[in-house]
Design a protein around this motif. Structure first.
Motif, short mmCIF file in Angstrom:
data_model
loop_
_atom_site.label_atom_id
_atom_site.label_comp_id
_atom_site.label_asym_id
_atom_site.label_seq_id
_atom_site.Cartn_x
_atom_site.Cartn_y
_atom_site.Cartn_z
N LEU A 73 -21.99 37.66 -16.72
CA LEU A 73 -21.21 36.42 -16.68
C LEU A 73 -22.10 35.18 -16.73
O LEU A 73 -21.75 34.19 -17.38
N HIS A 74 -23.25 35.22 -16.08
CA HIS A 74 -24.18 34.08 -16.17
C HIS A 74 -24.69 33.93 -17.60
O HIS A 74 -24.90 32.81 -18.07
N ALA A 80 -22.34 27.99 -13.68
CA ALA A 80 -21.32 27.07 -13.17
C ALA A 80 -19.90 27.60 -13.40
O ALA A 80 -18.98 27.28 -12.64
N SER A 81 -19.72 28.41 -14.43
CA SER A 81 -18.39 28.94 -14.76
C SER A 81 -18.17 30.34 -14.20
O SER A 81 -17.14 30.95 -14.47
N THR A 82 -19.11 30.84 -13.44
CA THR A 82 -19.00 32.19 -12.89
C THR A 82 -18.55 32.11 -11.44
O THR A 82 -19.22 31.50 -10.62
N ALA A 88 -16.48 40.07 -9.10
CA ALA A 88 -15.83 41.22 -8.46
C ALA A 88 -14.94 41.96 -9.46
O ALA A 88 -14.97 43.19 -9.54
N GLU A 89 -14.18 41.21 -10.25
CA GLU A 89 -13.29 41.83 -11.23
C GLU A 89 -14.10 42.63 -12.25
O GLU A 89 -13.78 43.77 -12.57
N ARG A 90 -15.15 42.02 -12.77
CA ARG A 90 -15.98 42.70 -13.78
C ARG A 90 -16.67 43.94 -13.20
O ARG A 90 -16.83 44.95 -13.89
N ALA A 91 -17.07 43.87 -11.93
CA ALA A 91 -17.76 45.00 -11.28
C ALA A 91 -16.78 46.07 -10.79
O ALA A 91 -17.19 47.16 -10.40
N PHE A 109 -27.36 35.04 -6.63
CA PHE A 109 -28.09 34.44 -7.74
C PHE A 109 -29.53 34.97 -7.79
O PHE A 109 -30.06 35.25 -8.86
N GLU A 110 -30.15 35.11 -6.62
CA GLU A 110 -31.52 35.65 -6.56
C GLU A 110 -31.56 37.08 -7.11
O GLU A 110 -32.46 37.43 -7.87
N ALA A 111 -30.60 37.91 -6.71
CA ALA A 111 -30.55 39.28 -7.21
C ALA A 111 -30.30 39.31 -8.71
O ALA A 111 -30.92 40.09 -9.44
#
Length: 186
Positions: A73-74, A80-82, A88-91, A109-111
């Motif tokens: 998604l990033h 900013a849009s994620t 959660a939905e995508r995963a 974000f770090e992960a």
């Protein structure tokens, strides 16, 4: 509570079950010690270890799905849009599951950044810094930076565009890395 066909009522309590079980043990001609027979089920330490290992593997697979969803998604919509809901939905998990693995968006974000960078070959200023000739160092260094930028163009473009949504720690790390490149190339 159990009702009989003749209208009688029998109340079953845990003590009653234990007494019935105890009476049946007295009648059974088993060689196994009574204490062992009274236990519900004999558990092996091996089976528990297997369950714990399997559970840990499941947790890690779920975490990995969340991170990969965030990277996707990033890289397609931008940070900013994620939203956590979209991740959660995508995963294929709930928002609560995302938050169980990552208590805040900075940790997520770090992960995500770490995972994406692990699949890239970032510029290596220590390699070009070892070159004595300044023109050669500049040529090799810029080629390395351009190679990295081309390979990660889509993600880098969206992350730079959405700088305001990037956690401060990540922005500072990016700025420090850029200063290092300039210092080595100068």
């Amino acid at each position: 509570v159990s009702g009989g066909a003749d209208g009688s009522v029998m109340v079953i309590t845990p003590r009653c079950i234990l007494e019935i079980h105890w009476c049946s043990l007295k009648k059974s001609p088993s060689r196994t010690p009574r204490r062992q027979q009274l236990s519900e089920q004999q558990r092996s330490s091996k089976s528990r270890g297997y369950e714990m290992r399997k559970r840990a593997e499941d947790v890690e697979r779920t975490r990995q799905r969340i991170v990969e969803a965030a990277v996707h998604l990033h890289g397609t919509a931008g940070p900013a849009s994620t939203s956590v809901s979209a991740i959660a939905e995508r995963a294929g998990v709930t928002r609560l599951t995302v938050y169980r693995h990552f208590p805040d968006e900075t940790a997520l974000f770090e992960a995500c950044s770490g995972h994406w960078l692990s699949r890239q070959r970032p510029p290596r200023p220590e390699e070009w810094g070892a070159l004595k000739d300044p023109l050669e160092r500049l040529t090799v260094g810029l080629a390395d930076i351009y190679r990295f930028s081309r390979a990660g163009e889509q993600m880098l473009t969206l992350v730079i565009r959405d700088q305001h949504a990037v956690p401060e720690s990540r922005r500072q790390a990016w700025e420090e890395r850029t200063r290092q490149y300039v210092q080595v190339l100068a």
